[in-house]
Write an enzyme that holds these catalytic residues in place. Structure first.
Site, short mmCIF file in Angstrom:
data_model
loop_
_atom_site.label_atom_id
_atom_site.label_comp_id
_atom_site.label_asym_id
_atom_site.label_seq_id
_atom_site.Cartn_x
_atom_site.Cartn_y
_atom_site.Cartn_z
N ASP A 67 -1.24 24.09 -8.25
CA ASP A 67 -0.99 24.93 -7.75
C ASP A 67 0.63 25.12 -7.08
O ASP A 67 1.04 24.37 -8.11
CB ASP A 67 -1.19 24.44 -6.27
CG ASP A 67 -1.71 23.23 -5.83
OD1 ASP A 67 -0.78 21.94 -7.02
OD2 ASP A 67 -2.03 22.29 -5.58
N ASN A 136 -8.39 15.24 3.29
CA ASN A 136 -9.32 15.90 4.25
C ASN A 136 -10.32 15.85 2.86
O ASN A 136 -11.32 16.97 2.88
CB ASN A 136 -9.65 16.97 4.74
CG ASN A 136 -8.06 18.30 3.61
OD1 ASN A 136 -8.11 17.66 3.03
ND2 ASN A 136 -8.33 19.15 4.47
N HIS A 138 -9.33 17.28 0.11
CA HIS A 138 -8.74 18.81 -0.89
C HIS A 138 -8.06 18.37 -2.40
O HIS A 138 -7.92 17.54 -2.37
CB HIS A 138 -7.95 19.94 -0.06
CG HIS A 138 -6.77 19.00 -0.27
ND1 HIS A 138 -5.92 18.65 0.93
CD2 HIS A 138 -5.25 18.61 -1.03
CE1 HIS A 138 -4.46 18.43 0.82
NE2 HIS A 138 -4.49 18.37 0.24
N GLU A 143 -9.59 23.02 -0.10
CA GLU A 143 -9.65 22.83 0.96
C GLU A 143 -11.30 23.07 1.37
O GLU A 143 -11.64 23.76 0.69
CB GLU A 143 -8.50 24.06 2.07
CG GLU A 143 -7.37 24.06 2.06
CD GLU A 143 -6.24 22.25 2.08
OE1 GLU A 143 -6.85 21.60 2.93
OE2 GLU A 143 -5.20 22.47 2.95
#
Length: 243
Positions: A67, A136, A138, A143
């Site tokens: 990313d 979380n 990810h 996400e």
């Protein structure tokens, strides 16, 4: 899924580096998918050390990164391009032309994401994909959502991800709100996946991701469906898991 329990972050880093090193030794022209963040830094340092000692040769590998922040140029010291050059590529002697990272300065998201997917396909796909994991769940910047995204795409970062990343910036306001990231399908297409996790603050999400239901609300849970996953995690991160 193979889970390797390690004593601490340093032990996790050495063992994660060992998995990557084995891949490079067995296939010197490997296509490596790499990750940023604080978790893989120790593994990158170990790989650099082995390379400088003459135990590893990175001259034939190619790399693709998970990313990049949208809106940051490659010379920005908070860009992931800059991070990878500083923390791994330069030390390992990997030339820029053998690396590829989404171009955060490209304003046309559709064009850049299509270019990146095409580049990965043209290279023959990823042999080993290194992943960290967010609080979380990810992976990359995929996400929690209602569905698993497939290819490289532009994502709006959640408040929790912005909060976790603000320590790298002068203020929270400076943290980009979007990023380009490989999709879940691209990650799952890698022939081998290596997940590195450290710290008690990751214990809950490690349990949910690898021992809970497969759901896009915990993106990393999809890795339960991959045929060749190695999780290298320290005792703190695995404290909720009975192995």
């Amino acid at each position: 899924m193979k889970i390797i329990r390690t004593k601490d972050y340093e032990d996790m880093s050495r063992k994660a580096a060992g998995v990557i090193a084995a891949q490079v030794v067995l296939k010197p022209d490997s296509i490596l998918g790499l990750a940023t963040g604080s978790t893989p830094i120790g593994a990158y340092k170990q790989l650099i050390a082995w390379g400088r000692a003459g135990d590893l040769d990175f001259s034939e590998i190619r790399t693709f990164n998970l990313d990049e922040y949208r809106g940051l140029t490659r010379d920005n010291d908070q860009s992931y391009f800059y991070f990878m050059r500083h923390n791994f590529m330069d030390g390992a002697g990997i030339p820029v032309e053998r690396t590829d990272i989404p171009d955060g300065s490209e304003p046309d998201a559709e064009r850049e994401c299509a270019r990146y997917d095409a580049a990965i396909r043209a290279a023959g796909g990823i042999d080993l994909q290194l992943l960290g994991m967010g609080h979380n769940g990810h992976i990359g910047f995929n996400e929690p959502a209602d569905e698993f995204p497939k290819g490289t795409h532009c994502v709006d970062l959640t408040a929790s991800t912005i909060e976790a990343n603000k320590r790298f910036f002068a203020s929270e306001a400076d943290v980009p709100r979007q990023a380009y990231t490989m999709g879940i399908q691209t990650i799952m297409s890698a022939r081998k996946v290596l997940v590195a996790v450290s710290g008690e603050d990751k214990a809950d999400i490690v349990y949910k991701a690898f021992f809970g239901p497969v759901t896009p609300l915990v993106p990393a849970s999809i890795l339960q469906m991959h045929p060749d996953v190695i999780v290298v995690a320290d005792e703190a991160a695995l404290s909720r898991c009975k192995l």
